[in-house]
Design a protein around this motif. Structure first.
Motif, PDB file in Angstrom:
ATOM      1  N   VAL A 456      37.570  36.971  44.833  1.00 10.33           N
ATOM      2  CA  VAL A 456      38.430  38.130  44.573  1.00 10.33           C
ATOM      3  C   VAL A 456      37.822  39.381  45.207  1.00 10.33           C
ATOM      4  O   VAL A 456      38.530  40.190  45.815  1.00 10.33           O
ATOM      5  CB  VAL A 456      38.627  38.329  43.054  1.00 10.33           C
ATOM      6  N   VAL A 457      36.507  39.548  45.069  1.00  5.00           N
ATOM      7  CA  VAL A 457      35.846  40.724  45.633  1.00  5.00           C
ATOM      8  C   VAL A 457      35.997  40.767  47.145  1.00  5.00           C
ATOM      9  O   VAL A 457      36.270  41.829  47.721  1.00  5.00           O
ATOM     10  CB  VAL A 457      34.347  40.744  45.230  1.00  5.00           C
ATOM     11  N   PHE A 458      35.841  39.616  47.803  1.00 10.33           N
ATOM     12  CA  PHE A 458      35.967  39.615  49.264  1.00 10.33           C
ATOM     13  C   PHE A 458      37.422  39.697  49.707  1.00 10.33           C
ATOM     14  O   PHE A 458      37.710  40.201  50.790  1.00 10.33           O
ATOM     15  CB  PHE A 458      35.265  38.391  49.852  1.00 10.33           C
ATOM     16  N   ALA A 459      38.357  39.212  48.884  1.00 14.20           N
ATOM     17  CA  ALA A 459      39.771  39.359  49.213  1.00 14.20           C
ATOM     18  C   ALA A 459      40.226  40.801  49.026  1.00 14.20           C
ATOM     19  O   ALA A 459      41.053  41.315  49.791  1.00 14.20           O
ATOM     20  CB  ALA A 459      40.613  38.431  48.341  1.00 14.20           C
ATOM     21  N   ASP A 460      39.661  41.463  48.012  1.00  9.09           N
ATOM     22  CA  ASP A 460      40.048  42.842  47.709  1.00  9.09           C
ATOM     23  C   ASP A 460      38.842  43.581  47.171  1.00  9.09           C
ATOM     24  O   ASP A 460      38.628  43.680  45.959  1.00  9.09           O
ATOM     25  CB  ASP A 460      41.184  42.855  46.673  1.00  9.09           C
ATOM     26  N   PRO A 461      37.986  44.117  48.071  1.00 12.53           N
ATOM     27  CA  PRO A 461      36.750  44.775  47.622  1.00 12.53           C
ATOM     28  C   PRO A 461      36.987  45.993  46.738  1.00 12.53           C
ATOM     29  O   PRO A 461      36.069  46.455  46.068  1.00 12.53           O
ATOM     30  CB  PRO A 461      36.051  45.153  48.930  1.00 12.53           C
ATOM     31  N   GLY A 462      38.214  46.501  46.713  1.00 12.75           N
ATOM     32  CA  GLY A 462      38.518  47.647  45.859  1.00 12.75           C
ATOM     33  C   GLY A 462      38.920  47.263  44.446  1.00 12.75           C
ATOM     34  O   GLY A 462      39.182  48.145  43.617  1.00 12.75           O
ATOM     35  N   ASN A 463      38.936  45.970  44.148  1.00 12.97           N
ATOM     36  CA  ASN A 463      39.320  45.507  42.813  1.00 12.97           C
ATOM     37  C   ASN A 463      38.168  45.776  41.838  1.00 12.97           C
ATOM     38  O   ASN A 463      37.208  45.024  41.781  1.00 12.97           O
ATOM     39  CB  ASN A 463      39.678  44.019  42.846  1.00 12.97           C
ATOM     40  N   LEU A 469      33.116  42.390  36.740  1.00 11.84           N
ATOM     41  CA  LEU A 469      32.874  41.075  36.144  1.00 11.84           C
ATOM     42  C   LEU A 469      31.816  40.308  36.928  1.00 11.84           C
ATOM     43  O   LEU A 469      30.928  39.674  36.340  1.00 11.84           O
ATOM     44  CB  LEU A 469      34.184  40.273  36.092  1.00 11.84           C
ATOM     45  N   GLN A 470      31.876  40.364  38.266  1.00 10.73           N
ATOM     46  CA  GLN A 470      30.836  39.690  39.046  1.00 10.73           C
ATOM     47  C   GLN A 470      29.479  40.351  38.817  1.00 10.73           C
ATOM     48  O   GLN A 470      28.452  39.663  38.719  1.00 10.73           O
ATOM     49  CB  GLN A 470      31.161  39.688  40.538  1.00 10.73           C
ATOM     50  N   GLY A 493      22.460  43.104  43.575  1.00 16.22           N
ATOM     51  CA  GLY A 493      23.885  42.854  43.791  1.00 16.22           C
ATOM     52  C   GLY A 493      24.730  43.493  42.717  1.00 16.22           C
ATOM     53  O   GLY A 493      25.777  44.115  43.005  1.00 16.22           O
ATOM     54  N   ALA A 494      24.289  43.384  41.451  1.00 19.88           N
ATOM     55  CA  ALA A 494      25.038  44.007  40.357  1.00 19.88           C
ATOM     56  C   ALA A 494      25.102  45.517  40.532  1.00 19.88           C
ATOM     57  O   ALA A 494      26.161  46.147  40.358  1.00 19.88           O
ATOM     58  CB  ALA A 494      24.385  43.654  39.020  1.00 19.88           C
ATOM     59  N   GLN A 495      23.982  46.111  40.895  1.00 20.81           N
ATOM     60  CA  GLN A 495      23.944  47.566  41.052  1.00 20.81           C
ATOM     61  C   GLN A 495      24.860  48.029  42.175  1.00 20.81           C
ATOM     62  O   GLN A 495      25.577  49.030  42.041  1.00 20.81           O
ATOM     63  CB  GLN A 495      22.505  48.011  41.314  1.00 20.81           C
ATOM     64  N   GLU A 496      24.871  47.301  43.292  1.00 21.78           N
ATOM     65  CA  GLU A 496      25.709  47.729  44.412  1.00 21.78           C
ATOM     66  C   GLU A 496      27.191  47.478  44.150  1.00 21.78           C
ATOM     67  O   GLU A 496      28.041  48.217  44.647  1.00 21.78           O
ATOM     68  CB  GLU A 496      25.237  47.058  45.702  1.00 21.78           C
ATOM     69  N   LEU A 497      27.520  46.457  43.388  1.00 19.49           N
ATOM     70  CA  LEU A 497      28.915  46.268  43.000  1.00 19.49           C
ATOM     71  C   LEU A 497      29.387  47.421  42.117  1.00 19.49           C
ATOM     72  O   LEU A 497      30.537  47.864  42.208  1.00 19.49           O
ATOM     73  CB  LEU A 497      29.079  44.939  42.257  1.00 19.49           C
ATOM     74  N   ARG A 498      28.510  47.914  41.277  1.00 21.87           N
ATOM     75  CA  ARG A 498      28.887  48.983  40.349  1.00 21.87           C
ATOM     76  C   ARG A 498      28.840  50.361  40.993  1.00 21.87           C
ATOM     77  O   ARG A 498      29.673  51.222  40.695  1.00 21.87           O
ATOM     78  CB  ARG A 498      27.942  48.961  39.136  1.00 21.87           C
TER      79      ARG A 498
END
Length: 631
Positions: A456-463, A469-470, A493-498
Motif C-alpha cells: 500500500v505504501v509503495f502504491a500510494d506513498p501519501g497514504n 500502520l507499517q 524505517g518507522a521514523q522515516e515513515l512517520r
C-alpha cells in the motif's frame, strides 16, 4: 505531526520474556571480563573536536543502568550494557586498550622507545582522547609504529592523530597493514559510498536518539564517532602468514587472512608477551557474512578455516587474546573454547545452507529452517547482536547461487511501486488491505503487516494510515530484535515513515580518502557517475595530464561508457586538459566545475573546452538522502 515511539505490545512483551528463559543470563563472567584491567576514563565521557564540536557523548546511555525494559530484547540489552564499559584498560604486561571511545578498540603496545598503536579508531578526535589517557598514565612517549589490521574505516580513520604523512614517508613511524589494504579501503568507501553511507544511517541508527525505545548501541560497539576520518598509505605490507616484523623491539608474527571479515585483514601474535590479536575475525557476537549497509559477501568457509589455523599456530603460546571490538579473553583453555565456538559457528552456517540448497530450498526458506545446535546457540559470543543467523544464511546462498532462487516467477518481477499497485488492486483496494492488516497486527504478526502494508505504501506513498500502520509494525519488530542493526533498521524505517527522510551528515568520502585514491581510481568513479542514457549518443576523446604526478590518460566516450587508455596518440582527441590531481579529484567526485576551475586557473584546456566540460556535465550528482521505505 510528531508521533512519539510507542510502547511494546503484549506480543512483544511475551516475545522478549521468552528470551529470558532461553539464554544463561545467570552467567555474568562477561561483565567481569569487560571491566577487568580498568585504569581510568574520561569524566564526563565526552569527546570534542578542536572547534568544540561534540563528536562522542556517552551520557545519553545512562538509561542502561537498569533492568531490561519490555521495548528491548533482553539479550541485546545485556550486550549494550557490556559495550558501555569505556576507558583505558590493561590487557597484559605492555599491552593496553582504549575501549568505548568509538565503535572499535585501539590497542597500545609499549615498545622499547615508544608506543605501537594498533587500529587507530574511526576519527582523529577519538584517538587524541585515548592517547591523552595513555600518556597521562603510561608516560609521554612518541608513537613509533602503527599496525592496521584491516580495511574498515573504524580501524584506520584516526591514523593521522598518531602519524603524519611526512613521518611515514621518511620512515620515522612505520605503518603496517595487509596487502590490498589501500585498494579496499578506497573502493568500499567511494565506489559504492553514497548508497552504502545511506544504508549505514539505518544500520547504525544515526538518526535515532539513544533510549529504551530508540538506538541501543550497535552490537559490535556503542556507535560511530562523528569526527574526522583520515587515511595514510602503509609503509610495510603483510603478504603471507608467518611473516615477521620487529617493531620498536617487539616481535610480531602475522597471519594473513584475506577474504575473512574484511577483504584485506590479518591477525598477529606477540610471542614474547604471549598475546594474540585476532583483529575482527572473532568478536563477542556473531559477525556479518553480509553487512546490511551493503558490502562484498564474506567467505564463511575461509573465515572458519582461518580461525582454526589461528588455534593451531598460536594457541599453545597464548595467555591472552585481544580483539578489535569488545573485551579480551584470558587463559589458554578459554581462548581455545572461544575460537573453536566461532570457527564452528561460521562453518555450521556455511555447510547447512549448502546442504539445504542441495535439497532445493531457496535462501528465504533455508533462513527460516536453520537453527544452531544448542551448544553454539547458547554460547554468548555466538549471539546475533551484529550479524544474524537469518541474513548470514542468505549471504552464504548469495555467494554461491546469487540473488535468483531458480523459480521463474521470481526472475523478472515488477519493481516495488508497480507490484504494490497490482497487489492492492487484487486484494480489494487499500481499505481492505489495511483492515485485514490491523487484525494481523492485533494478532502479533508484525512481519506480515510490514510486508503486506508495504504494498500500500509503495502504491500510494501519501497514504498516511498505511504509513503509520507499517511504522507501528516496524517498531515492534525492532523492539523484539536481538541484532542491533536489525533494531536500527526497523526503528529508522518507522521514523522515516512517520516524519520523512532526515538529512544526516554521513559520508565515507573524506579528503584523506580522496587524496589516497589513484588517478585510475578517480576515473573509475567518474565512470560510475556517467549517465549512460544521456551519454550514449555522444562520442569524443579528452586527454588528461595530471601535472603533479606526470600521468596521462586518454578518456574516450563511446556507447555510453568511458574507455580509459595509457596509450596516448599524437592527435585525434578533442581537448587536452592539464590539471593537478586535487583538481581531478574534485571533478571526478562532482564537487568542482571544469569551466570554473579553468577560469580560476587551476587547470588549462587546449582545444575544445565544450567537449571536456560536457564529459563532466553528463555525470550525475548523487543525493545521499534517498528514500528507502517509500518509492
Amino acid at each position: 505531526m510528531s508521533i512519539e515511539p510507542k510502547p511494546a505490545t503484549s506480543a512483544t512483551v511475551e516475545a522478549n520474556l521468552a528470551v529470558l528463559g532461553a539464554l544463561p543470563f545467570a552467567d555474568t563472567e562477561s561483565f567481569e571480563d569487560a571491566r577487568r584491567g580498568f585504569v581510568t576514563t574520561l569524566d564526563p565521557p565526552v569527546i570534542t573536536g578542536p572547534d568544540g564540536r561534540v563528536v562522542w557523548d556517552l551520557r545519553p546511555y545512562a538509561f542502561l543502568d537498569a533492568a531490561a525494559p519490555s521495548t528491548v530484547n533482553p539479550s541485546l540489552w545485556r550486550m549494550a550494557q557490556l559495550n558501555l564499559q569505556h576507558g583505558l584498560f590493561r590487557v597484559c604486561e605492555r599491552v593496553h586498550q582504549i575501549r568505548g571511545f568509538d565503535i572499535a578498540n585501539m590497542t597500545i603496545v609499549e615498545g622499547e622507545t615508544g608506543y605501537i598503536v594498533i587500529d587507530p579508531l574511526l576519527s582523529t578526535e577519538a584517538v587524541d582522547a585515548g592517547m591523552s589517557l595513555v600518556r597521562e598514565h603510561l608516560g609521554d612517549k612518541p608513537v613509533t609504529s602503527v599496525v592496521i589490521t584491516h580495511s574498515h574505516a573504524d580501524h584506520y580513520g584516526g591514523v593521522k592523530a598518531v602519524v603524519t604523512d611526512e613521518q611515514a614517508r621518511t620512515g620515522q613511524v612505520r605503518v603496517v597493514a595487509p596487502v590490498g589494504f589501500l585498494d579496499h579501503a578506497v573502493s568500499e568507501n567511494v565506489n559504492a559510498g553514497t548508497a552504502m553511507s545511506r544504508r549505514a544511517q539505518y544500520m547504525y541508527g544515526v538518526g535515532i536518539a539513544p533510549g529504551a525505545r530508540g538506538q541501543m548501541t550497535c552490537g559490535l560497539g556503542i556507535g560511530l564517532t562523528n569526527g574526522t576520518t583520515t587515511l595514510i598509505a602503509p609503509t610495510d605490507l603483510i603478504t603471507e602468514s608467518g611473516q615477521e616484523l620487529v617493531l620498536d623491539g617487539v616481535r610480531f608474527v602475522f597471519q594473513y587472512t584475506p577474504g575473512s571479515e574484511a577483504p584485506a585483514e590479518m591477525n598477529f601474535h606477540l610471542p614474547e608477551l604471549r598475546a594474540l590479536c585476532m583483529a575482527e575475525n572473532v568478536s563477542h557476537n556473531m559477525h556479518n557474512l553480509y553487512t546490511l549497509r551493503g558490502a562484498e559477501i564474506r567467505d564463511a568457509a575461509a573465515w572458519s578455516n582461518y580461525i582454526h589455523e589461528s588455534i593451531e599456530l598460536f594457541a599453545d603460546d597464548t595467555d591472552v587474546m585481544f580483539i578489535g571490538h569488545h573485551w579480551p579473553v584470558w587463559g589458554r583453555e578459554k581462548i581455545v573454547e572461544f575460537l573453536a565456538q566461532q570457527r564452528d559457528l561460521y562453518r555450521y552456517i556455511h555447510d547447512e545452507t549448502l546442504r539445504l540448497a542441495a535439497q532445493g530450498h531457496t535462501a528465504v526458506e533455508i533462513a527460516e529452517r536453520i537453527e544452531l545446535p544448542q551448544s553454539l546457540a547458547t554460547f554468548w559470543a555466538n549471539r546475533g547482536y551484529y550479524g544474524s543467523l537469518n541474513h548470514n544464511v542468505k549471504a552464504v546462498y548469495q555467494k554461491y547461487l546469487g540473488w535468483f532462487d531458480g523459480n521463474p516467477a521470481n526472475l523478472h518481477p515488477h519493481e516495488p511501486a508497480e507490484s504494490g499497485r497490482r497487489y492492492v488492486d487484487f486484494m480489494g483496494g487499500p481499505d481492505a488491505v489495511l483492515s485485514k492488516a490491523r487484525r494481523s497486527f492485533d494478532d502479533g504478526d508484525y512481519r506480515w503487516v510490514a510486508q503486506v502494508v508495504g504494498h500500500v505504501v509503495f502504491a500510494d506513498p501519501g497514504n498516511r494510515e498505511a504509513r503509520e500502520l507499517q511504522a507501528d509494525a516496524f517498531e515492534q519488530l525492532g523492539y523484539q530484535s536481538e541484532s542491533a542493526p536489525w533494531r536500527n533498521f526497523y526503528l529508522s524505517g518507522a521514523q522515516e515513515l512517520r516524519h520523512g527522510v532526515q538529512k544526516l551528515p554521513t559520508t565515507t568520502v573524506t579528503p584523506d580518502v580522496v587524496r589516497a585514491m589513484t588517478t585510475d581510481m578517480l576515473l573509475d568513479y567518474l565512470s560510475i557517475r556517467l549517465n549512460g542514457p544521456k551519454a550514449y549518443q555522444q562520442s569524443f576523446s579528452v586527454l588528461f595530464t595530471v601535472t603533479d604526478t606526470g600521468e596521462q590518460r586518454l578518456i574516450r566516450l563511446t556507447n555510453g561508457v568511458l574507455v580509459r587508455s595509457t596509450l596516448i596518440p599524437d592527435h585525434g582527441y578533442s581537448a587536452h586538459v592539464r590539471l593537478p590531481k586535487e583538481t581531478l579529484a574534485g571533478l571526478a567526485l562532482g564537487t568542482a566545475d571544469l569551466r570554473a576551475a579553468e577560469s580560476a586557473g587551476t587547470l588549462t584546456v587546449t582545444g575544445d573546452i565544450d567537449s571536456s566540460a560536457a564529459l563532466f556535465e553528463l555525470c550525475d550528482k548523487f543525493e545521499q538522502s534517498f528514500a528507502i521505505v517509500t518509492p
